[in-house]
Scaffold this motif. Structure first.
Motif, mmCIF file in Angstrom:
data_model
loop_
_atom_site.group_PDB
_atom_site.id
_atom_site.type_symbol
_atom_site.label_atom_id
_atom_site.label_comp_id
_atom_site.label_asym_id
_atom_site.label_seq_id
_atom_site.Cartn_x
_atom_site.Cartn_y
_atom_site.Cartn_z
ATOM 1 N N ARG A 151 44.331 34.983 37.794
ATOM 2 C CA ARG A 151 44.094 35.866 36.650
ATOM 3 C C ARG A 151 42.909 35.370 35.857
ATOM 4 O O ARG A 151 42.562 34.184 35.881
ATOM 5 N N GLN A 152 42.290 36.313 35.160
ATOM 6 C CA GLN A 152 41.137 35.982 34.325
ATOM 7 C C GLN A 152 41.222 36.766 33.034
ATOM 8 O O GLN A 152 41.195 37.999 33.042
ATOM 9 N N ALA A 153 41.340 36.033 31.947
ATOM 10 C CA ALA A 153 41.369 36.629 30.620
ATOM 11 C C ALA A 153 39.943 36.718 30.093
ATOM 12 O O ALA A 153 39.063 35.969 30.537
ATOM 13 N N PRO A 154 39.686 37.603 29.132
ATOM 14 C CA PRO A 154 38.325 37.742 28.588
ATOM 15 C C PRO A 154 37.796 36.416 28.066
ATOM 16 O O PRO A 154 38.468 35.709 27.312
ATOM 17 N N GLY A 155 36.600 36.059 28.508
ATOM 18 C CA GLY A 155 35.962 34.840 28.037
ATOM 19 C C GLY A 155 36.471 33.558 28.651
ATOM 20 O O GLY A 155 36.064 32.463 28.247
ATOM 21 N N LYS A 156 37.363 33.689 29.622
ATOM 22 C CA LYS A 156 37.940 32.494 30.249
ATOM 23 C C LYS A 156 37.648 32.483 31.743
ATOM 24 O O LYS A 156 37.323 33.508 32.335
ATOM 25 N N GLU A 157 37.805 31.317 32.343
ATOM 26 C CA GLU A 157 37.613 31.201 33.780
ATOM 27 C C GLU A 157 38.828 31.743 34.525
ATOM 28 O O GLU A 157 39.929 31.825 33.987
ATOM 29 N N ARG A 158 38.587 32.103 35.775
ATOM 30 C CA ARG A 158 39.679 32.557 36.621
ATOM 31 C C ARG A 158 40.621 31.383 36.872
ATOM 32 O O ARG A 158 40.181 30.275 37.187
ATOM 33 N N GLU A 159 41.923 31.639 36.742
ATOM 34 C CA GLU A 159 42.884 30.566 36.896
ATOM 35 C C GLU A 159 43.971 30.938 37.902
ATOM 36 O O GLU A 159 44.330 32.112 38.061
ATOM 37 N N PHE A 160 44.482 29.921 38.542
ATOM 38 C CA PHE A 160 45.533 30.066 39.534
ATOM 39 C C PHE A 160 46.844 30.486 38.867
ATOM 40 O O PHE A 160 47.188 30.007 37.780
ATOM 41 N N VAL A 161 47.571 31.387 39.546
ATOM 42 C CA VAL A 161 48.872 31.811 39.063
ATOM 43 C C VAL A 161 49.968 31.413 40.064
ATOM 44 O O VAL A 161 50.932 30.746 39.716
#
Length: 123
Positions: free
Chosen positions: A37-47
């Protein structure tokens, strides 16, 4: 592998959603799958990630106990059941396929990516 994610939407905090990711173009049962997932202004992160057989699973600490990843090799589909959603879960969710046999949390070890589906959790 072509991946098509679906199931995102707007939900209130505490609610649930189930994301689906349909795969085509390569033997689905030969690839491990993951959700990021990737939130606005953040890096893509593992879920979450699941291996080719479904017997090996990993979760990010932030979703452990709330999210469940599963796969149906007969339907070429991987799922992410999300319960007890929080506003902090708001992001675009991506499914991805890895040619590695096991599970991995590393973005660069996934070779194919879907287009993403937006999940918005309101407080």
């Amino acid at each position: 592998v072509q991946l098509q994610a679906s199931g995102g939407g707007l939900v209130q905090a505490g609610g649930s959603l189930r994301l689906s990711c349909a795969a085509s173009g390569r033997a689905f049962s030969s690839v491990a799958m993951g959700w990021f997932r990737q939130a606005p202004g953040k890096e893509r992160e593992f879920v979450a990630a699941i291996n080719v057989s479904g017997g090996g699973i990993k979760y990010a600490d932030s979703v452990k106990g709330r999210f469940t990843i599963s796969r149906d090799n007969a339907k070429n589909t991987v799922y992410l059941q999300m319960n007890s959603l929080k506003p902090g879960d708001t992001a675009i969710y991506y499914c991805a396929a890895s040619l590695l046999l096991g599970t991995t949390k590393r973005v660069h070890e996934y070779h194919y990516w879907g287009q993403g589906t937006l999940v918005t959790v309101s407080s």
